[in-house]
Structures are given as structure tokens and as C-alpha cells.
Write a protein that holds these residues in place. Sequence first.
Motif, PDB file in Angstrom:
ATOM      1  N   THR A 118      44.759  24.941 -20.968  1.00 17.94           N
ATOM      2  CA  THR A 118      44.417  26.042 -21.850  1.00 17.94           C
ATOM      3  C   THR A 118      43.322  25.559 -22.790  1.00 17.94           C
ATOM      4  O   THR A 118      43.261  24.390 -23.121  1.00 17.94           O
ATOM      5  CB  THR A 118      45.680  26.460 -22.632  1.00 17.94           C
ATOM      6  OG1 THR A 118      46.638  26.947 -21.704  1.00 17.94           O
ATOM      7  CG2 THR A 118      45.379  27.530 -23.672  1.00 17.94           C
ATOM      8  N   GLY A 119      42.465  26.486 -23.195  1.00 21.55           N
ATOM      9  CA  GLY A 119      41.408  26.069 -24.120  1.00 21.55           C
ATOM     10  C   GLY A 119      40.439  27.195 -24.389  1.00 21.55           C
ATOM     11  O   GLY A 119      40.629  28.327 -23.939  1.00 21.55           O
TER      12      GLY A 119
ATOM     13  N   ASP B 252      41.061  31.868 -26.572  1.00 24.01           N
ATOM     14  CA  ASP B 252      41.884  30.717 -26.220  1.00 24.01           C
ATOM     15  C   ASP B 252      42.842  31.157 -25.132  1.00 24.01           C
ATOM     16  O   ASP B 252      43.594  32.116 -25.316  1.00 24.01           O
ATOM     17  CB  ASP B 252      42.659  30.271 -27.476  1.00 24.01           C
ATOM     18  CG  ASP B 252      43.555  29.076 -27.221  1.00 24.01           C
ATOM     19  OD1 ASP B 252      43.157  28.191 -26.429  1.00 24.01           O
ATOM     20  OD2 ASP B 252      44.634  29.011 -27.836  1.00 24.01           O
TER      21      ASP B 252
ATOM     22  N   LEU C   1      36.922  18.654 -23.123  1.00 23.17           N
ATOM     23  CA  LEU C   1      38.222  19.203 -22.733  1.00 23.17           C
ATOM     24  C   LEU C   1      38.208  19.831 -21.344  1.00 23.17           C
ATOM     25  O   LEU C   1      39.262  19.997 -20.730  1.00 23.17           O
ATOM     26  CB  LEU C   1      38.686  20.245 -23.757  1.00 23.17           C
ATOM     27  CG  LEU C   1      38.877  19.734 -25.185  1.00 23.17           C
ATOM     28  CD1 LEU C   1      39.454  20.834 -26.063  1.00 23.17           C
ATOM     29  CD2 LEU C   1      39.774  18.524 -25.223  1.00 23.17           C
TER      30      LEU C   1
ATOM     31  N   ARG D  28      51.161  28.037 -25.657  1.00 19.57           N
ATOM     32  CA  ARG D  28      51.064  27.164 -26.837  1.00 19.57           C
ATOM     33  C   ARG D  28      52.299  27.305 -27.707  1.00 19.57           C
ATOM     34  O   ARG D  28      52.797  28.416 -27.917  1.00 19.57           O
ATOM     35  CB  ARG D  28      49.859  27.565 -27.692  1.00 19.57           C
ATOM     36  CG  ARG D  28      48.566  27.137 -27.128  1.00 19.57           C
ATOM     37  CD  ARG D  28      47.529  26.921 -28.219  1.00 19.57           C
ATOM     38  NE  ARG D  28      46.214  26.814 -27.595  1.00 19.57           N
ATOM     39  CZ  ARG D  28      45.827  25.755 -26.880  1.00 19.57           C
ATOM     40  NH1 ARG D  28      46.624  24.720 -26.736  1.00 19.57           N
ATOM     41  NH2 ARG D  28      44.630  25.730 -26.338  1.00 19.57           N
ATOM     42  N   ARG D  29      52.744  26.210 -28.273  1.00 21.79           N
ATOM     43  CA  ARG D  29      53.761  26.246 -29.325  1.00 21.79           C
ATOM     44  C   ARG D  29      53.117  26.812 -30.592  1.00 21.79           C
ATOM     45  O   ARG D  29      51.925  26.631 -30.834  1.00 21.79           O
ATOM     46  CB  ARG D  29      54.247  24.833 -29.650  1.00 21.79           C
ATOM     47  CG  ARG D  29      54.953  24.147 -28.503  1.00 21.79           C
ATOM     48  CD  ARG D  29      55.384  22.751 -28.936  1.00 21.79           C
ATOM     49  NE  ARG D  29      54.251  21.949 -29.373  1.00 21.79           N
ATOM     50  CZ  ARG D  29      54.326  20.941 -30.246  1.00 21.79           C
ATOM     51  NH1 ARG D  29      55.481  20.638 -30.794  1.00 21.79           N
ATOM     52  NH2 ARG D  29      53.249  20.238 -30.563  1.00 21.79           N
TER      53      ARG D  29
ATOM     54  N   THR E  93      51.108  18.447 -23.972  1.00 20.90           N
ATOM     55  CA  THR E  93      51.508  18.815 -25.334  1.00 20.90           C
ATOM     56  C   THR E  93      50.281  19.000 -26.221  1.00 20.90           C
ATOM     57  O   THR E  93      49.447  18.106 -26.326  1.00 20.90           O
ATOM     58  CB  THR E  93      52.374  17.694 -25.956  1.00 20.90           C
ATOM     59  OG1 THR E  93      53.460  17.424 -25.081  1.00 20.90           O
ATOM     60  CG2 THR E  93      52.873  18.089 -27.328  1.00 20.90           C
ATOM     61  N   CYS E  94      50.168  20.161 -26.867  1.00 23.67           N
ATOM     62  CA  CYS E  94      49.099  20.368 -27.842  1.00 23.67           C
ATOM     63  C   CYS E  94      49.661  20.040 -29.225  1.00 23.67           C
ATOM     64  O   CYS E  94      50.737  20.509 -29.584  1.00 23.67           O
ATOM     65  CB  CYS E  94      48.623  21.811 -27.816  1.00 23.67           C
ATOM     66  SG  CYS E  94      48.455  22.441 -26.129  1.00 23.67           S
ATOM     67  N   ILE E  95      48.937  19.241 -29.988  1.00 23.10           N
ATOM     68  CA  ILE E  95      49.396  18.862 -31.329  1.00 23.10           C
ATOM     69  C   ILE E  95      48.937  19.938 -32.312  1.00 23.10           C
ATOM     70  O   ILE E  95      47.736  20.194 -32.451  1.00 23.10           O
ATOM     71  CB  ILE E  95      48.822  17.498 -31.747  1.00 23.10           C
ATOM     72  CG1 ILE E  95      49.033  16.444 -30.660  1.00 23.10           C
ATOM     73  CG2 ILE E  95      49.424  17.069 -33.091  1.00 23.10           C
ATOM     74  CD1 ILE E  95      50.458  16.142 -30.342  1.00 23.10           C
ATOM     75  N   ARG E  96      49.903  20.559 -33.013  1.00 24.42           N
ATOM     76  CA  ARG E  96      49.542  21.569 -34.017  1.00 24.42           C
ATOM     77  C   ARG E  96      48.928  20.900 -35.245  1.00 24.42           C
ATOM     78  O   ARG E  96      49.277  19.766 -35.569  1.00 24.42           O
ATOM     79  CB  ARG E  96      50.797  22.346 -34.409  1.00 24.42           C
ATOM     80  CG  ARG E  96      51.395  23.116 -33.242  1.00 24.42           C
ATOM     81  CD  ARG E  96      52.739  23.702 -33.597  1.00 24.42           C
ATOM     82  NE  ARG E  96      53.731  22.656 -33.781  1.00 24.42           N
ATOM     83  CZ  ARG E  96      55.048  22.854 -33.663  1.00 24.42           C
ATOM     84  NH1 ARG E  96      55.508  24.064 -33.366  1.00 24.42           N
ATOM     85  NH2 ARG E  96      55.898  21.869 -33.840  1.00 24.42           N
TER      86      ARG E  96
ATOM     87  N   THR F 295      43.686  17.855 -28.200  1.00 22.14           N
ATOM     88  CA  THR F 295      44.876  17.983 -27.352  1.00 22.14           C
ATOM     89  C   THR F 295      45.101  19.418 -26.885  1.00 22.14           C
ATOM     90  O   THR F 295      46.127  19.712 -26.269  1.00 22.14           O
ATOM     91  CB  THR F 295      46.132  17.509 -28.122  1.00 22.14           C
ATOM     92  OG1 THR F 295      46.288  18.321 -29.299  1.00 22.14           O
ATOM     93  CG2 THR F 295      46.022  16.046 -28.529  1.00 22.14           C
ATOM     94  N   ALA F 296      44.162  20.310 -27.175  1.00 23.28           N
ATOM     95  CA  ALA F 296      44.349  21.736 -26.867  1.00 23.28           C
ATOM     96  C   ALA F 296      44.506  21.987 -25.373  1.00 23.28           C
ATOM     97  O   ALA F 296      45.107  22.981 -24.963  1.00 23.28           O
ATOM     98  CB  ALA F 296      43.178  22.562 -27.407  1.00 23.28           C
TER      99      ALA F 296
END
Lengths: 387, 387
Positions: free
Chosen positions: A149-150, A162, A223, A385-386, B186-189, B300-301
Amino acid sequence: MTEQLPYGVFSTGALHRHIGVAIGDQVLDLTSVVDEAALRSTTLNAFLALGRARWAEVRAEITELVADPANRQRIRPYLHPLSEVQMHLPFDVADYVDFYASEQHATNLGRMFRPGEPPLPPNWKHLPIGYHGRAGTVVPSGTAIVRPTGQRKAPDESSPTDGPTRRLDIEVELAFVVGTPSDLGTCIRTADFADHVFGVVLLNDWSARDLQSWEYVPLGPFLGKSFATSISQWVVPLAALEAARLPIGAQDPEPLDYLHDTENWGLDIDFEVQLNGQVVSRPRYRGMYWSPAQMLAHLTANGARLRTGDLFASGTVSGPGRDEVGSLIELTDAGRAPITLADGSTRAFLEDGDVVTIAATAPSPAGGRFGLGEVTGTILPAVPRRR
Amino acid sequence: MTEQLPYGVFSTGALHRHIGVAIGDQVLDLTSVVDEAALRSTTLNAFLALGRARWAEVRAEITELVADPANRQRIRPYLHPLSEVQMHLPFDVADYVDFYASEQHATNLGRMFRPGEPPLPPNWKHLPIGYHGRAGTVVPSGTAIVRPTGQRKAPDESSPTDGPTRRLDIEVELAFVVGTPSDLGTCIRTADFADHVFGVVLLNDWSARDLQSWEYVPLGPFLGKSFATSISQWVVPLAALEAARLPIGAQDPEPLDYLHDTENWGLDIDFEVQLNGQVVSRPRYRGMYWSPAQMLAHLTANGARLRTGDLFASGTVSGPGRDEVGSLIELTDAGRAPITLADGSTRAFLEDGDVVTIAATAPSPAGGRFGLGEVTGTILPAVPRRR
């Protein structure tokens, strides 16, 4: 895979990671049959660091061990069926560099990414263009690839969004594994290529084309590539590729002295790309403009040091024919001309569930061709996404 | 450097590499005074991997140890004068990423590298642009920098030549050291920034501008940067920078959700750049457009994993004033307006023998400012190529 004796790292239910060589459909556990402490490790790095002379000695010892029927009894306990072992990343990757050495690929991509400009940038025939990729996301063949994703913005969209990539692609590459390190300030001459490079792996440089085209100006791909790069599980030593060596093609203009190369590291390696079991392309390495010895000389031309485990890749291997290209974006004319698969479905780019397998062969000294293993991966759906 | 308690790796005539914290003009050997096995190592990596909760406990323990006069006797044998120790690279660098987060710097460089085009590329305000650099050539402060050799072609030259760079430059940056790793996918918020980032170092991204401008289209900087990147010897924990935290400036357009940031990781850090002992610029970090939490979220997106020892840098810190820029190419208007040093000599770019030292300060909770150490390097002449 007999005579090439490629190295890998395997485990079984009973054994933690051991170093082995593939022999036919078996793997020979080297930890107990070769007297070399560096082979009693969970990665190839210590062995790679031993250098060319020791690589040759160990290869000769294994060759003798395997060739002589008198040893059959002795090695039997250390042979495991490949079907019963799990393979791992064969070495810890230090720095990962990706080149761009196919004139056909660079021309095809230049047309698509920079329409209206000359497809090859002015520097392209003066130096092998390269850039650093993410070493930490190099994964072994078989690792599932989660759709990344991006940010992406199509030319007709006013602002970026996104979301999961809509243009997930492959890049078929050959990659070179550095064994012998060098000191800061040392430039590696093309003639010294085989003193530093231990062997090759097949590499799939997964690419999210929409992320890439939006992000890459001015600092290059990031990315769009860094989510995963897959390599084959077996490292084939350069020593197994003697029969594959070829002169590289004519280079015009003549490269500068430090890139002068008479080492014949053009390679007769033929790839086959399967999408869901169907062959969709057959790129051939022999047409690459820049040799790997030139890539290594350029990579170190500024004195950058090499570390054991450095990995550098050729860039996408593409020939002039539509059925010789190493990426879907080339195969489908940037998605405008999807290919049709045997089940009647069409593909512009990869869909969830798709399986891509890249295999390759090289000439055997005994005649015929041998396999260099394969690099495969299955596409999994994007993960939301979280928050 | 007392209250910040930065971590480093030192050796003495008698001690091989030990982990210590700087306290004033001394270093406290941590291997014997803190009960933490990860501190008995030759790099910080195992300690960095312990995570935020343990970082805080160890910091509290050291603070108490140092603050209480009753402990003076106990720690005395483990204190060494900084002047008598040798410092080393504090951690093994996993992947190194360099961002481009100063609007002023990106605008200045865009004008020089792409004259006639809008200086900021269309993506610049939508995402923090970054790229991978060479982890293997990150060196500790004090390492001599050999002038790199490579291909360069001035606009008025018809073809490139191979030779020592004629435009050797610096880039003043703040860099962030990742402790806690993350899994692939894992994407870091932005809110989780301080769970993953342990601390900061000062960074000088040495740049050969002539190599860079010739090579960087289309895949980004490579040999113009990869010869050396210097970092300070001491890693300052984020915990020491609480008083430095600031909101970032307004961002227009509003960033996409995954880049939304309310964490106040704008930082009141002031740099001072000395060339041969003379201050030539004073860049201030507080004007940076993108926050480090946004950089990490972007990095990390796509699901790229973090490893302990990952290092990411801000990009050149430049403000609007001529005396606030973080590179010579900006300070001297691409060499057209050389600066004059106290000895009467002029500099457009670095000459052999030049010494560049970057220092920085941040506000102390007790008032005043404390130092974040320095990153220094001396330019040595180019080495002729071996034939």
C-alpha cells in the motif's frame, strides 16, 4: 542440479539451519563432511568471507566426495531429500545495489516513464546506472508477497491517494553475491571481479509501478521497490558458470579506462518466467549492455568498500522481442495490451493469488544446460492500515 | 554532556570495545555497573533491540547512579577521561535511508540541479522524499575522508572524464537510530515513533556534486554519496530531547492520513558548521517541513520492515538565510560566490586538508542548552587508480 554444486541453508524437523549443497534432488549437509569451520554456521557469510582460493578447495573436495562411489556409504547419512527440507535466506545481505544494465529495458521504461524525452538518459552509455535498494527486505524464494500500500497518483488524477498498488509488477534479474570484502578507498578492477564475487542468485525485484512513478523524481525508486525483493534459495558459484562466459557486446562510446573489461562476464543464461504455471516470457542474459565486472568496478570507483554479503543485481533482463522482456509493464505495453492466460483471464499487472516463478539455465561443460534454481512468490491481498 | 547520557562504544589501551555513557568529560563503562547483558557487547545493537521500556529503566538506573554522591566511590573505577579513550562506530548500521525534508534545501538544490523547472518536484509536499544510501560506508566521526574519484561531466564538457571530484561538499543532517524492529507488512504509525526510534546522531552526508549531478537521473544519487557518510560517536536518546520537542510547521496540502502527525517531533536543535575552525553556517532544525515521525511512517507505509540499527536521516538542514544553510553548494551559490576564510583563502567547495566539524545543541530541561556531540572529518587527497 548436480555439477553446479550450489550452496544454500536448510533445516529439517531435527536440524536447525545447516549449510548444504544441492545434488540432484538431495541436499548434502556440509557441516559434518567438510572440514571447514565456516561451514558450521546458519548463514553462508563466514564461508563467503574465506575468499576465492578456499572456495575452490572446498568445491574440489565436495566434487571428489560426490563423484567417487567409494564415498557413497560415508555421505549417505548427510543426504536429505530436497522435498523434505525447508530452505532459508542463504546469506545475510549487507548492502543491496540494483543496476539498470539492459539497454532494451532502459529504453522501454524511459519511453513509459518520461514520454517525449529521449528514452535513454545522457549518462546511460557512459556508466552502469545503479542505486541502493533495501537490504532488510530481501527475502528467500517462496516468501509470500503482500500487495504493498502507498501513495500513487495517476497522470489524470489531481492529487495522490493512499491505497494498495494497482500496478504490481516483477523484474527478472541476475544478482551477484560478494564474498571477499575490500577496504574503504579501494576500487575493484574489472579483472579482479572473480576474486570478490562468489556466485549468483536469481532475483525478482517486485515493483509497484504506480508508487514508483509518483515518488522517483528526483531521488530514485524507494517504496515502489522496498517492500520485498526475492532471491533464489541456492547460490550458484561463479566456478560453475565457466561454460556460460561470453564476451559482452560492442560498447559505443568506448567506456572510460576504469570500466574497460575483457573478462568475458557476459553470461549465456536463459530465463523463463511463469505466471500461474504458464510461460509468459523468456529473457536472455547475453544481451546485457554492461557486464557484472563493470558494475562492480563502477560500484567501487569512488572507493566505497565491499562487505561480505553485498548483493548487486543486473537490473531487469529484457531483449528486443516482446517475449523476451523481464517485466509485465514491458510485456503489456504499460497495461494497454494485457496478456491472456490459459484460463481465459487477462493480466495487465499482477492480481492477488497470482504465482510468479522465474527459473534459469546455463550451459553445462558436459553439454546441455543445467538449472540455476528458481525464485517464486505468491501475491497476497493488501492489509488495511492500522489506525 | 551530563544530563543527556548519550551512549557510545569506546576502547582504551587495556579495554577492547565497551559500551559507555558520556558524563561531562568522562565516559562511564556500563559493562560492570549496570546489570544488563545487552550492554556487554561491542556495539549498541543488542541494547537497542531491548525496546523502549528497558531503555527507560536503564536510563533511570544510570541517572540515579550518577546523581547520588554515595555512588561516587563505586563508579570511580569505571570512569575514563574522554581524552584517553578511542571512540568507534556506535552500532552496526542495518539499512540507511536519507530523506530530503527541508523545503529550503530542496528548493535551493532544485534550482541548481534542474534550472528552468519548478524547483520543488510535484510530489514534494505530498510525501517525505527519501532514498536508500550505502550502510557499509557509514563511518564514525574522526574518520578521514579520502577525496573520491569518479565520472563527472560539466554541462560545458562534451563527454565525461574520470578523476577526483572537483565539487566536494557536506550536508548537515540529523539522523534517527531505530532500536525496536518491526515485521514485514507492518506500517509504523506516527504515534508509535518513540517506540521504535531510540535516539539521534549528527550526520554529515559528504557529497561529490559533480559525480552526483551526472549520475542521478533517473535512479537517484549513488557514487556521489556512497564513498562515506559520517555520524557522531554518541547516540543521544530521544528521552534526552523532551525539552526540544516542538510542533512542526503548517503543512499545505494536508498530508494523507497515514502521514497525519500530532506528536511534536519538530525539534529545537541548532547546528553550527565549522570549516577549519571557523563557523560558516548555523542551520536550525526547527524549520524542517517533514517530521521524523512522518519519515518513519512513510518509510514503512509499504510494509517494509525495520531492523535494529536502521538509520534514517533528515536530509540537509537549511533555513532561509544564507548563514543557515547546510551545504557549501547553497552557501556559495553553486560555487559562484566563494566564501572567504579567516586566513584569506576562499572556498567554493572543500580542498584537501580541510577539516569540517558539525556540532549541535538542544534545550536542557534545567535551562540553557546542552551539546549533542559533533561529527568531524578531514579531507585527504584522492588516491590514483590502480591499473
